[in-house]
Design an enzyme around this catalytic site. Sequence first.
Site, PDB file in Angstrom:
ATOM      1  N   ASP A  26       0.815  -1.225   0.000  1.00 27.10           N
ATOM      2  CA  ASP A  26       0.000   0.000   0.000  1.00 27.10           C
ATOM      3  C   ASP A  26       0.844   1.268   0.000  1.00 27.10           C
ATOM      4  OD1 ASP A  26      -2.262  -1.695   0.347  1.00 27.10           O
ATOM      5  OD2 ASP A  26      -1.828  -1.761   2.489  1.00 27.10           O
TER       6      ASP A  26
ATOM      7  N   LYS B 219       2.316   2.264  -5.139  1.00 27.75           N
ATOM      8  CA  LYS B 219       3.074   1.782  -6.297  1.00 27.75           C
ATOM      9  C   LYS B 219       2.335   2.015  -7.612  1.00 27.75           C
ATOM     10  CE  LYS B 219       3.254  -2.298  -4.425  1.00 27.75           C
ATOM     11  NZ  LYS B 219       2.800  -2.040  -3.057  1.00 27.75           N
TER      12      LYS B 219
ATOM     13  N   GLY C 138      -4.332  -4.055  -4.146  1.00 28.15           N
ATOM     14  CA  GLY C 138      -5.295  -3.050  -4.563  1.00 28.15           C
ATOM     15  C   GLY C 138      -4.537  -1.802  -4.958  1.00 28.15           C
ATOM     16  N   HIS C 139      -4.583  -1.461  -6.224  1.00 25.07           N
ATOM     17  CA  HIS C 139      -3.849  -0.294  -6.706  1.00 25.07           C
ATOM     18  C   HIS C 139      -4.838   0.781  -7.133  1.00 25.07           C
ATOM     19  CE1 HIS C 139      -0.133  -2.965  -7.678  1.00 25.07           C
ATOM     20  NE2 HIS C 139      -0.305  -2.745  -6.398  1.00 25.07           N
TER      21      HIS C 139
ATOM     22  N   GLN D 198       1.954  -5.868  -3.116  1.00 25.58           N
ATOM     23  CA  GLN D 198       2.367  -6.051  -1.714  1.00 25.58           C
ATOM     24  C   GLN D 198       3.699  -5.324  -1.470  1.00 25.58           C
ATOM     25  OE1 GLN D 198       1.289  -9.241  -3.406  1.00 25.58           O
ATOM     26  NE2 GLN D 198      -0.705  -8.491  -2.844  1.00 25.58           N
TER      27      GLN D 198
HETATM   28  P1  IMP Z   1      -2.850 -12.822   1.837  1.00 18.18           P
HETATM   29  O1  IMP Z   1      -1.907 -12.289   0.835  1.00 18.18           O
HETATM   30  O2  IMP Z   1      -4.295 -12.558   1.511  1.00 18.18           O
HETATM   31  O3  IMP Z   1      -2.594 -14.272   2.154  1.00 18.18           O
HETATM   32  O4  IMP Z   1      -2.583 -12.041   3.221  1.00 18.18           O
HETATM   33  C1  IMP Z   1      -1.385 -12.212   3.970  1.00 18.18           C
HETATM   34  C2  IMP Z   1      -0.965 -10.907   4.601  1.00 18.18           C
HETATM   35  O5  IMP Z   1      -0.553  -9.997   3.588  1.00 18.18           O
HETATM   36  C3  IMP Z   1      -2.062 -10.192   5.388  1.00 18.18           C
HETATM   37  O6  IMP Z   1      -1.472  -9.511   6.471  1.00 18.18           O
HETATM   38  C4  IMP Z   1      -2.595  -9.195   4.382  1.00 18.18           C
HETATM   39  O7  IMP Z   1      -3.219  -8.101   5.011  1.00 18.18           O
HETATM   40  C5  IMP Z   1      -1.313  -8.780   3.692  1.00 18.18           C
HETATM   41  N1  IMP Z   1      -1.511  -8.279   2.319  1.00 18.18           N
HETATM   42  C6  IMP Z   1      -1.730  -8.998   1.206  1.00 18.18           C
HETATM   43  N2  IMP Z   1      -1.829  -8.197   0.133  1.00 18.18           N
HETATM   44  C7  IMP Z   1      -1.652  -6.941   0.570  1.00 18.18           C
HETATM   45  C8  IMP Z   1      -1.609  -5.664  -0.078  1.00 18.18           C
HETATM   46  O8  IMP Z   1      -1.752  -5.522  -1.295  1.00 18.18           O
HETATM   47  N3  IMP Z   1      -1.388  -4.591   0.725  1.00 18.18           N
HETATM   48  C9  IMP Z   1      -1.193  -4.718   2.064  1.00 18.18           C
HETATM   49  N4  IMP Z   1      -1.225  -5.873   2.699  1.00 18.18           N
HETATM   50  C10 IMP Z   1      -1.450  -6.990   1.974  1.00 18.18           C
END
Ligand code: IMP
Length: 429
Positions: free
Chosen positions: A13, A16, A40-41, A225
């Site tokens: 977040d 990017k 989420g972009h 991420q």
């Molecule tokens: P998952 O990727 O859904 O398995 O989540 C694993 C961890 O990564 C959790 O803490 C999510 O909140 C975090 N996470 C996954 N994708 C994002 C992102 O795009 N932004 C921020 N945190 C993320």
Amino acid sequence: MPLNIIIGAQWGDEGKGHITDRLAHDAAVVARYSGGDNAGHTVTIAGEIFKLHLIPSGIIHPGVLCLIGNGTVVNPAVLLREMDALAARGVDVSPERLKLSGGAHLITPAHIALDQAHERARGKEAIGTTMRGIGPTYTDKARREGLRAELFADHDALAEALMAHVAAKNEALVGGYGEAALDGAAVAAEFAAHARRLAPHLVDGPLLVDEALRRGAMVLAEGAQGTLLDIDHGTYPFVTSSSPTAGGALTGLGVGPREVDRVIGVAKAFTTRVGSGPFPTELDGAAATRLRGTGEKPWDEFGTTTGRPRRVGWLDLPILRHARRVNSLSELVLTKLDILSGLDEIPVCVVYELDGRRVESFPHDLRALARCRPIYEMLPGWAEDVTETRRPGDLPDAARRYVDFVAAGAGAPVSYVSVGPGREQFIVM
Ligand code: IMP
């Protein structure tokens, strides 16, 4: 023109999409290399907000080819919804512009059900996943039981693979978690419809990237991420299941390190994270609300994918040094500097105190990280609104000092600063 990689330097977040959108101007290909619709972009153009989860931000630029690469995991229903929403706003998402690599792995309803069941079963120990089926899909990939997008080109093989997949996952769902079984035939029928629409988008991703690089075109690898969510280099186990770091761009796209020119790390001027796990500079109460916002503005700190309020804290230089090291950052992009305007003083964490010792580097052991206390240096704040500033020389002195302090403390030059959500709200340093 080489491969340029944009990665998140913190917990995701960082903004990017914003910088990808800006650099996409000069790119022939913009490619996602890891993760799925957990990302989420948000891209804002002329006041119009585009929220993208899977499709590379480059799609907003006519003429740029967008690739969803091998290292990603794709929920086809989400991809099609996103394509339809973009098409409704006049964005070209035809197979000529949007490509899906055959080696990308498919997220199925069974993966999503397992993600949710597993999180529920973990109770207080939950990771706080986005519940998008990311972990179970990468688990199947590593177990060599995954379903790849290339199956969209073979209807019989797709149906057969899905029936076997749902039957196997039902054993875990029903037997392991006491959840309802899924209907394999219904999932197969749903995916047959997705396949009809997505098969024309299939491509050999690594070949496409290589062809662009061989003809001298620029390929932009768009990270999702962030470094601290990396399965190897993040705050394990509170991480995602993929490799958002620069190394992940290479395996995710199928190119070697000699193609890389810039590795651009994007960091907020403060720190945020969603999900569980230690966060040394975390704030609460009014100080947190000051950085997070209240959720009224689309760029306030609430998840693009989940709507969850993000945890917020001051900037953490040990994190940025870690990101510089594990990604070989050539530079940093500092986003949301405008949010700091109006603070009298701005604390920046320069090192940690761990069990009575000063530590400069980010600990790899989560138990040690949980015991780290931030040691702050207080920098002077600035009162001025900087959202209209476009040149480094026009920044207030204290803001300029903040940027220089971050660059020196992180060990990487700051090449851009963003001062608002708009495409033009950028300062080239
Ligand atoms: P998952 O990727 O859904 O398995 O989540 C694993 C961890 O990564 C959790 O803490 C999510 O909140 C975090 N996470 C996954 N994708 C994002 C992102 O795009 N932004 C921020 N945190 C993320």
